[in-house]
Design a protein around this motif. Structure first.
Motif, PDB file in Angstrom:
ATOM      1  N   PHE A 102      13.988  37.693  16.858  1.00  0.00           N
ATOM      2  CA  PHE A 102      14.473  39.061  16.682  1.00  0.00           C
ATOM      3  C   PHE A 102      14.833  39.325  15.231  1.00  0.00           C
ATOM      4  N   GLU A 152      17.042  43.701  16.775  1.00  0.00           N
ATOM      5  CA  GLU A 152      18.327  43.823  17.432  1.00  0.00           C
ATOM      6  C   GLU A 152      18.741  45.281  17.486  1.00  0.00           C
ATOM      7  N   ALA A 153      19.576  45.654  18.429  1.00  0.00           N
ATOM      8  CA  ALA A 153      20.105  44.826  19.490  1.00  0.00           C
ATOM      9  C   ALA A 153      19.370  45.073  20.801  1.00  0.00           C
ATOM     10  N   SER A 154      18.933  46.316  21.043  1.00  0.00           N
ATOM     11  CA  SER A 154      18.515  46.616  22.409  1.00  0.00           C
ATOM     12  C   SER A 154      17.142  46.082  22.761  1.00  0.00           C
ATOM     13  N   ILE A 191      16.308  42.958  22.305  1.00  0.00           N
ATOM     14  CA  ILE A 191      16.391  41.504  22.532  1.00  0.00           C
ATOM     15  C   ILE A 191      16.289  41.127  24.010  1.00  0.00           C
ATOM     16  N   ALA A 192      16.992  41.860  24.849  1.00  0.00           N
ATOM     17  CA  ALA A 192      17.018  41.503  26.272  1.00  0.00           C
ATOM     18  C   ALA A 192      15.632  41.668  26.879  1.00  0.00           C
ATOM     19  N   ASN A 205      19.689  49.742  27.768  1.00  0.00           N
ATOM     20  CA  ASN A 205      20.174  49.317  26.462  1.00  0.00           C
ATOM     21  C   ASN A 205      21.696  49.253  26.270  1.00  0.00           C
ATOM     22  N   HIS A 206      22.426  49.153  27.374  1.00  0.00           N
ATOM     23  CA  HIS A 206      23.851  48.798  27.267  1.00  0.00           C
ATOM     24  C   HIS A 206      24.185  47.957  28.499  1.00  0.00           C
ATOM     25  N   GLN A 207      24.024  48.545  29.684  1.00  0.00           N
ATOM     26  CA  GLN A 207      23.896  47.729  30.898  1.00  0.00           C
ATOM     27  C   GLN A 207      22.397  47.458  31.075  1.00  0.00           C
ATOM     28  N   LEU A 208      22.076  46.241  31.480  1.00  0.00           N
ATOM     29  CA  LEU A 208      20.674  45.803  31.471  1.00  0.00           C
ATOM     30  C   LEU A 208      20.246  45.364  32.866  1.00  0.00           C
ATOM     31  N   ASP A 258      21.359  54.141  29.083  1.00  0.00           N
ATOM     32  CA  ASP A 258      22.208  52.974  28.854  1.00  0.00           C
ATOM     33  C   ASP A 258      22.732  52.345  30.139  1.00  0.00           C
ATOM     34  N   SER A 294      13.235  38.981  25.639  1.00  0.00           N
ATOM     35  CA  SER A 294      13.510  37.639  26.155  1.00  0.00           C
ATOM     36  C   SER A 294      12.975  37.469  27.569  1.00  0.00           C
TER      37      SER A 294
END
Lengths: 190, 190
Positions: free
Chosen positions: A78, A58-60, A62-63, A27-30, A23, A66
């Motif tokens: 998503f 979603e959620a992890s 998505i970043a 998947n929390h800080q990206l 994370d 993208s």
């Protein structure tokens, strides 16, 4: 992918029960620069597959999806998680079991955004039991669209999801495949 | 931002109860090229503010924040929504009311990823009542970090959130500010 494996060794944390915490970058800080390098690699692998859309959940996812979409110059869709079946809209829906969270989610995608003829690359952060990825593939097939393949950041290759999905003829490209994880924190890649 | 306003007029759908659906490009299907243009604009506005981290909230903020983070060359942290207070980890937590969904979420961020001295730009897709944005600002302050400002895609300026947050001295840069929406589908920008 060497860069991702090195990052997992450096910043990942192994917990009992085959839990890998990433994370701080995934998947929390990206770390969007890392995602950009991952995008380059998936583009190299799938650039001749005619991808016209990326699907994630979603959620992890998505970043990552993208940033990756920029390399393919395509939109992202998503899938949304819902505790209850959405009956308000016109959606594709599957039930997906989460082993991580010990629950079930209805996973939905609006029918407006998946169409017959679409060639979809699925992107997600983890592949372990394969339930989420299988659910997304089922949704794509319900839409009459084609699964071009799946780009996975980290595959727990000692769990059955990857094999199950490859046996169905789906191309899975995992950038880091973990063969073994040990409670002393050590990680062995395939 | 002309480009975003034009897109809202072209592809947004107004529903009774001041609901604006922009799920074809902003929060279900995602136009990453548009997000890139939004990133350029926010970078122009905040480039001298010393931003070292972007904070957003799952799910629909994540994609925009990730694309925008490339312009600032900084990591993203996304706050997670949870029905229950997370007591397992060491987290900052606030309760945020959702007028859209008619419920409350505990919104949590790991203490590992927000630190005193951080200069945080908050990014989100919508600003209406301001509850989510206020919650994120509270979390940032709890960490001893500074809110540099907020970059919002669409502000419903006829609802109180924007004014409430600006009154607290927080810089809010909304790329499309909606003055009025009508049931016939027409939208008036500020």
């Amino acid at each position: 992918m060497k860069l991702l494996e090195e990052r997992i060794v450096k910043d990942g944390k192994v917990f009992p029960g085959n839990i890998l915490k990433v994370d701080s970058f995934l998947n929390h800080q990206l770390d969007v620069n890392l995602f950009n390098e991952m995008g380059k690699e998936w583009y190299r692998l799938f650039k001749d597959s005619g991808v016209n859309k990326i699907l994630t959940i979603e959620a992890s996812g998505i970043a990552i999806a993208s940033i990756v979409a920029q390399h393919f110059n395509v939109p992202v869709v998503f899938a949304k998680k819902s505790k209850s079946r959405n009956i308000a809209g016109d959606v594709y829906s599957v039930v997906v079991k989460s082993f991580t969270h010990g629950n079930e989610n209805h996973v939905i995608v609006s029918k407006d955004f998946l169409n017959p003829g679409d060639r979809i690359l699925v992107i997600d952060d983890f592949l372990a039991q394969g339930c989420a990825l299988m659910g997304l593939c089922d949704i794509i097939k319900s839409a009459g669209a084609e699964v071009v393949g799946a780009g996975i950041a980290i595959e727990k290759a000692f769990q059955p999801g990857g094999d199950l999905i490859r046996e169905k003829g789906i191309r899975v490209e995992s950038l880091a495949k973990i063969k073994e994880m040990h409670d002393d924190g050590s990680i062995v890649f395939c």
